[in-house]
Design a protein around this motif. Structure first.
Motif, mmCIF file in Angstrom:
data_model
loop_
_atom_site.group_PDB
_atom_site.id
_atom_site.type_symbol
_atom_site.label_atom_id
_atom_site.label_comp_id
_atom_site.label_asym_id
_atom_site.label_seq_id
_atom_site.Cartn_x
_atom_site.Cartn_y
_atom_site.Cartn_z
ATOM 1 N N PHE A 1 21.445 -4.481 29.352
ATOM 2 C CA PHE A 1 21.467 -3.017 29.411
ATOM 3 C C PHE A 1 22.732 -2.487 28.751
ATOM 4 O O PHE A 1 22.678 -1.626 27.880
ATOM 5 C CB PHE A 1 21.468 -2.570 30.889
ATOM 6 N N ILE A 2 23.876 -3.006 29.192
ATOM 7 C CA ILE A 2 25.169 -2.533 28.696
ATOM 8 C C ILE A 2 25.295 -2.781 27.200
ATOM 9 O O ILE A 2 25.732 -1.905 26.448
ATOM 10 C CB ILE A 2 26.325 -3.186 29.483
ATOM 11 N N PRO B 1 15.055 1.178 27.226
ATOM 12 C CA PRO B 1 15.059 0.019 28.138
ATOM 13 C C PRO B 1 14.192 0.246 29.372
ATOM 14 O O PRO B 1 13.556 -0.680 29.868
ATOM 15 C CB PRO B 1 16.534 -0.139 28.529
ATOM 16 N N PHE C 1 22.901 -3.052 24.950
ATOM 17 C CA PHE C 1 21.998 -2.158 24.237
ATOM 18 C C PHE C 1 22.608 -0.772 24.094
ATOM 19 O O PHE C 1 22.680 -0.212 22.994
ATOM 20 C CB PHE C 1 20.655 -2.072 24.972
ATOM 21 N N TYR C 2 23.061 -0.197 25.208
ATOM 22 C CA TYR C 2 23.628 1.152 25.177
ATOM 23 C C TYR C 2 24.926 1.202 24.383
ATOM 24 O O TYR C 2 25.172 2.153 23.642
ATOM 25 C CB TYR C 2 23.858 1.681 26.595
ATOM 26 N N LYS C 3 25.750 0.195 24.517
ATOM 27 C CA LYS C 3 27.032 0.159 23.812
ATOM 28 C C LYS C 3 26.820 0.194 22.298
ATOM 29 O O LYS C 3 27.462 0.971 21.578
ATOM 30 C CB LYS C 3 27.795 -1.095 24.223
ATOM 31 N N LYS C 4 25.889 -0.611 21.795
ATOM 32 C CA LYS C 4 25.614 -0.644 20.356
ATOM 33 C C LYS C 4 25.140 0.716 19.857
ATOM 34 O O LYS C 4 25.564 1.178 18.787
ATOM 35 C CB LYS C 4 24.552 -1.693 20.035
ATOM 36 N N ARG C 5 24.261 1.359 20.605
ATOM 37 C CA ARG C 5 23.724 2.652 20.165
ATOM 38 C C ARG C 5 24.794 3.735 20.215
ATOM 39 O O ARG C 5 24.906 4.541 19.304
ATOM 40 C CB ARG C 5 22.527 3.060 21.025
ATOM 41 N N LEU C 6 25.580 3.748 21.272
ATOM 42 C CA LEU C 6 26.615 4.768 21.401
ATOM 43 C C LEU C 6 27.698 4.610 20.328
ATOM 44 O O LEU C 6 28.162 5.598 19.759
ATOM 45 C CB LEU C 6 27.229 4.737 22.803
ATOM 46 N N LEU D 1 19.333 10.127 21.028
ATOM 47 C CA LEU D 1 20.052 9.721 22.239
ATOM 48 C C LEU D 1 19.107 9.643 23.434
ATOM 49 O O LEU D 1 19.185 8.695 24.226
ATOM 50 C CB LEU D 1 21.205 10.692 22.527
ATOM 51 N N TYR E 1 16.866 6.554 22.912
ATOM 52 C CA TYR E 1 17.626 5.325 23.172
ATOM 53 C C TYR E 1 17.884 5.144 24.660
ATOM 54 O O TYR E 1 17.875 4.025 25.167
ATOM 55 C CB TYR E 1 18.957 5.335 22.416
ATOM 56 N N PHE E 2 18.121 6.240 25.359
ATOM 57 C CA PHE E 2 18.381 6.136 26.794
ATOM 58 C C PHE E 2 17.149 5.622 27.540
ATOM 59 O O PHE E 2 17.259 4.767 28.422
ATOM 60 C CB PHE E 2 18.817 7.489 27.369
#
Length: 195
Positions: free
Chosen positions: A72-73, A147, A75-80, A140, A143-144
């Protein structure tokens, strides 16, 4: 190991460039000469970008288990990291340097735009940088929820997945009829339909 389809990534890059050209043509009257008619169809490229992005995400994350916090982390880190620095730069410049809106409007919209959730408010499209960053806000949101959607679909039976997909397709096909007949806001820019 994550898999990629390079050809689709190149098409997505082309769509992103066309979306940029589309917005610069609309908002800043940039001229692209003989390509102006092509650029004016950038809304189609935006839809194509979302479709291909969703497919690419599903393909490259098909073996990911988002029940693990690490996945989870990551995935979100890469997108942000790929979206937020430039978005925040534009946001700050547009809010504090290049903005002719009353200060109260800026203050009211600041948290909405900082979080990138302006696409949930269809009537904010003409304020500040929302006309140009609407695309980013939809990204955004998508992407949120990706998952979460991935978790939902990966744990459903094939039969239930098909039923759910048919319901979603029905909603997608029926909704334009409602908006046309009742003359409501378009669903084009709605993040639910983007997802």
């Amino acid at each position: 190991m994550k898999q990629r389809i390079i050809g689709l990534d190149l098409i997505r890059i082309g769509f992103a460039i066309l979306v940029f050209a589309f917005h610069s043509h609309i908002h800043f009257q940039c001229s692209y000469g003989i390509l102006n008619r092509f650029v004016s169809m950038g809304a189609i490229a935006m839809t194509g970008f979302f479709l291909l992005s969703g497919y690419s995400l599903a393909f490259s994350n098909s073996n990911s288990d988002f029940f693990f916090k690490k996945n989870f982390i990551s995935f979100y880190k890469k997108r942000l990291i790929s979206i937020m620095p430039l978005y925040m730069f534009v946001h700050i410049v547009r809010m504090f340097v290049w903005n002719n809106e009353p200060m109260l409007n800026r203050i009211l919209m600041f948290p909405i735009q900082t979080l990138g959730i302006q696409s949930w408010f269809s009537t904010l499209f003409g304020h500040a940088h929302n006309g140009g960053s609407w695309f980013i806000s939809c990204l955004l949101v998508c992407y949120f929820v990706f998952p979460l959607i991935h978790i939902l679909f990966s744990h459903l039976s094939k039969k239930l997945t098909m039923v759910l997909l048919l319901v979603l397709v029905f909603i997608m096909l029926w909704s334009p009829l409602v908006t046309i007949k009742l003359q409501t806001n378009s669903i084009y820019d709605n993040p639910f339909f983007r997802c």
